[in-house]
Design an enzyme around this catalytic site. Structure first.
Site, PDB file in Angstrom:
ATOM      1  N   THR A  20       0.803  -1.232   0.000  1.00 39.53           N
ATOM      2  CA  THR A  20       0.000   0.000   0.000  1.00 39.53           C
ATOM      3  C   THR A  20       0.828   1.271   0.000  1.00 39.53           C
ATOM      4  OG1 THR A  20      -0.121  -0.013   2.413  1.00 39.53           O
ATOM      5  CG2 THR A  20      -1.874  -1.159   1.225  1.00 39.53           C
ATOM      6  N   ALA A  21       2.157   1.175   0.124  1.00 42.35           N
ATOM      7  CA  ALA A  21       2.957   2.392   0.215  1.00 42.35           C
ATOM      8  C   ALA A  21       4.408   2.118  -0.156  1.00 42.35           C
ATOM      9  CB  ALA A  21       2.884   2.978   1.627  1.00 42.35           C
ATOM     10  N   VAL A  23       8.463   3.818   0.670  1.00 45.72           N
ATOM     11  CA  VAL A  23       9.204   4.661   1.607  1.00 45.72           C
ATOM     12  C   VAL A  23      10.453   5.180   0.906  1.00 45.72           C
ATOM     13  CG1 VAL A  23      10.340   4.799   3.853  1.00 45.72           C
ATOM     14  CG2 VAL A  23       8.348   3.317   3.559  1.00 45.72           C
ATOM     15  N   LYS A  38       6.942   8.183   3.977  1.00 53.70           N
ATOM     16  CA  LYS A  38       6.083   7.087   3.529  1.00 53.70           C
ATOM     17  C   LYS A  38       4.980   7.666   2.656  1.00 53.70           C
ATOM     18  CE  LYS A  38       3.626   2.993   5.185  1.00 53.70           C
ATOM     19  NZ  LYS A  38       3.312   2.158   6.367  1.00 53.70           N
ATOM     20  N   ASP A 135       1.884  -7.330  11.717  1.00 47.86           N
ATOM     21  CA  ASP A 135       2.792  -7.560  10.585  1.00 47.86           C
ATOM     22  C   ASP A 135       4.247  -7.526  11.056  1.00 47.86           C
ATOM     23  OD1 ASP A 135       3.548  -8.119   8.016  1.00 47.86           O
ATOM     24  OD2 ASP A 135       3.281  -6.078   7.254  1.00 47.86           O
TER      25      ASP A 135
END
Length: 746
Positions: A20-21, A23, A38, A135
């Site tokens: 989803t992202a 960095v 991020k 996670d």
């Protein structure tokens, strides 16, 4: 170039990427300070708004040294897209560390403990705020180097995190499949419908997999073909795992699963730490959430390990190195166990006492070495080191890996040596074809094997150094004991000579007093005194072989000195390190070529030559290891085994000689008492015969010459007995030294 009002970054300066992202490494426009930004992708905006905002809100309230800090939430200039401005960890992640060739078999013990301490502290902070991460994995544990040069690990990526109390459940699925709890894996990866809910302990499963990965360099659960290729078997391994197992591997297609209950021999952790970890992992790698530990117990058990002090010990009889993890407030040995035989304890009390004894230094040494606590003797920096069982561990001298306590024992034990697997099993072969991806992976495996070979070689050489150092100390102390025995023997001989003269004078005086016909009791007493003197003489003659033992020690000393010179001249480690440096340069080129779509002809030829050279350097390392390091190590062990047998023989003889001398001293004291009694009775007899009016006054003129002579001889005998008594008192130290075990190595 992308930017927010206060920060800017380049799109090719990426640090990591997720579902989803992404960095990026960014800079503060005013200070130039480095941060991590991020940036969320389009997929993230398909999530409900409250889910999108969850990570922002979560990071705002978390503030801990082991959690990546959130500095700000800003918007990009064009799209007004929200981004997170976070703390930049310059040394990558734990996954980055584990992917280095030198860590292919796990982290060093010191680094592993730092990982455990940081993860436990970070997770404890999360639980204080009722947060479940969901996670946990090496890629989400960032690393930076502190001012003291030590690593600091920080939890990051809270996109899947949510607030959840210990007794709450959730049904949403997040996480990375290799680290997912089996129940979540079944639904998220296998896509099987189920009605299960999940609690906070799913994070403990992920932590268990992460700890195993950090300790061993590999995942604990590996189906044939790998976790991503054989998902059904992966789920089968994790759900059918026996309770005490910590890993499971399937080595052939459709083959049986091999359950593993101990960390592998290639693991770089000591036996002392392995035992601690092997008691924790089964209880958090538990598929049944009802049987899994809770966080409270997990924190208690891990902190119990982290709070312990390490005492380094080298067992000289077994040629083995040990790290003993023990609490500083413990005493060296548990004294309560002795009461179990005499007192009626409940089963619970006995269990508690036995549980407590597991943390006691001498008992822990005994568990690792098999040497009973009462048989353990220690040297520290060349001197005998007395360990009072009631001494607290915090008061023990500080040891290091290079300066351990050296343990001795009078008994002979089978050599343990360095326990290792031959690194030759870990050297892969290159494929004949040119495949930059495959070749880079193979080169990494070769480099990992060389690192492991170097570590094993260093351990074997260090073991030889400790063997020679400890043996030298043992010889020096036994030589000192031999010298003490000779001194004690000389003292005893001096007193014996004096007593023999005294015994002759008593006999002469007795004959004069009794006219050659002593009373039966006096005759028996004189006979007993003579027997004691003869016993002392015989015992002293038994001590004569001490000089032979001293000669044996001299030969051992020459042998140890010779091996020390040879070991100092050894260059095998330096030559292996030289080969490793050459291989590292080649591996860097392999990593660069891996990014190229294809190689032109000249580059391909150079690549082939690099493969050959890498193999040549690796072959040289293996040759040095097998033909030099291992061979010298085995010769060293053989010589050490022989020296330990000789040392044990010398020690036993010294104990025997000390016992003889102790018996001599006790007999001398007993004889001196008997002789004093005999002199007192003779004095009384002379007084009764009116030979002298008093033993304290000189003979008077009315006594005849014979009577005067007897009186003078009596006074001289009294003076001689006082001299003997004085000598015995001055040699009380002899009695004290011979009353205990004399040799510190015994």
């Amino acid at each position: 170039m992308q930017s927010t009002p206060n920060y800017l970054w380049q799109m090719d300066d990426i640090l990591g990427q997720g579902a989803t992202a992404s960095v990026y490494k960014a800079r503060n426009k005013k200070s130039g300070g480095e941060v991590a930004v991020k940036v969320f992708n389009n997929v993230s905006y398909l999530r409900p708004y409250e889910v999108q905002m969850r990570e922002f809100e979560m990071l705002r309230k978390l503030n801990h040294r082991n959690i990546v800090k959130l500095f700000a939430v800003e918007e990009t200039g064009s799209s007004k897209q929200k981004v997170l401005i976070m703390e930049y960890c310059s040394s990558g992640s734990l996954l980055t560390v584990l992917e280095e060739p030198e860590n292919a078999f796990g982290l060093s013990e010191s680094e592993f403990l730092i990982v455990v301490q940081c993860v436990v502290a970070g997770m404890n902070h999360l639980r204080q705020y009722g947060v479940v991460h969901r996670d946990i994995k090496p890629g989400n544990i960032m690393r930076l180097i502190g001012e003291d040069g030590r690593s600091i690990y920080k939890l990051t990526d809270f996109g899947a995190a949510r607030e959840l109390e210990d007794d709450e459940k959730f049904i949403s699925i997040y996480g990375t499949e290799e680290y997912l709890h089996p129940d979540m894996y079944e639904r998220a990866v296998l896509r099987k419908p189920q009605q299960k809910v999940y609690g906070v302990t799913v994070d403990l499963w992920s932590i268990g997999v992460t700890f195993y990965h950090a300790a061993c360099g590999s995942l604990p659960f590996i189906p044939y073909g790998g976790p991503r290729r054989n998902k059904e078997t992966m789920h089968k391994i994790t759900t059918e795992k026996p309770h005490r197992a910590i890993a499971g591997v399937q080595k052939r297609e459709d083959g049986p699963i091999e359950w593993i209950y101990e960390l592998p021999v290639t693991c770089r952790l000591s036996m002392g730490l392995r035992v601690q970890l092997e008691s924790i992992l089964p209880n958090i790698l538990e598929a049944d959430q009802e049987k899994c530990w809770g966080f409270e117990q997990f924190f208690a058990e891990t902190n119990n390990v982290l709070q312990r002090m390490v005492i380094h010990v080298f067992s000289l009889p077994q040629a083995s190195t040990h790290r003993i993890y023990v609490h500083t407030y413990n005493t060296l040995q548990l004294t309560l166990l002795g009461t179990l035989a005499t007192n009626d304890h409940k089963q619970e009390s006995v269990a508690e006492i036995l549980r407590c004894s597991a943390g006691i230094f001498l008992d822990l040494v005994s568990k690792q070495t098999g040497v009973a606590p009462q048989s353990q003797r220690y040297f520290y920096e060349g001197h005998y080191y007395s360990l009072d069982p009631n001494l607290q561990v915090r008061d023990v001298s500080r040891t290091t890996e290079q300066n351990p306590l050296v343990m001795m024992s009078s008994e002979c034990y089978d050599l343990m040596g360095v326990i290792y697997r031959d690194p030759a099993f870990d050297y892969p072969r290159f494929l004949p074809t040119v495949d930059v991806m495959s070749d880079c992976s193979t080169a990494k495996s070769v480099l990992s094997a060389v690192y492991q070979t170097l570590r094993v070689s260093q351990a074997l050489i260090k073991c030889q150094e400790f063997i020679l150092r400890g043996t030298y100390w043992l010889i020096e102390n036994m030589n000192a004991e031999c010298r003490r025995i000779f001194e004690n023997k000389s003292s005893v001989l001096s007193i014996l000579t004096c007593l023999k003269n005294t015994e002759g004078r008593i006999t002469q005086l007795c004959s004069s007093v009794y006219g050659g016909s002593p009373e039966v009791g006096e005759l028996q007493e004189q006979g007993e005194c003579r027997r004691k003197l003869q016993s002392i003489t015989n015992n002293l003659s038994s001590c004569s072989r001490a000089s032979e033992k001293e000669s044996i020690l001299g030969l051992m000393h020459l042998e140890v000195t010779k091996f020390q010179d040879q070991l100092q001249a050894d260059t095998s480690i330096q030559r292996m390190e030289h080969c490793l440096q050459k291989m590292q340069l080649i591996y860097k080129q392999f990593k660069k070529r891996r990014l190229q779509p294809r190689l032109v002809y000249n580059e391909e030829q150079i690549h082939k030559l690099d493969k050959i050279n890498l193999g040549t350097w690796a072959k040289k390392v293996r040759s040095i290891f097998q033909d030099e390091v291992v061979q010298k190590y085995q010769e060293s062990l053989a010589g050490h085994s022989n020296r330990m047998r000789l040392a044990s023989d010398v020690q036993k003889h010294l104990i025997l000689v000390s016992g003889y001398l102790g018996a001599c001293v006790r007999d001398l004291g007993s004889y001196e008492e008997s002789a004093n009694c005999a002199v007192d009775r003779l004095a009384q007899k002379i007084q009764q015969m009116s030979l002298v009016p008093s033993t304290k006054s000189p003979p008077t003129s009315y006594l005849n010459q014979t009577q005067v002579d007897l009186a003078l001889r009596m006074l001289q005998l009294r003076d001689q007995m006082k001299t003997v008594t004085c000598e015995l008192e001055q040699n009380n130290s002899v009695i004290e030294r011979l009353g205990v075990t004399s040799s510190p190595g015994v």
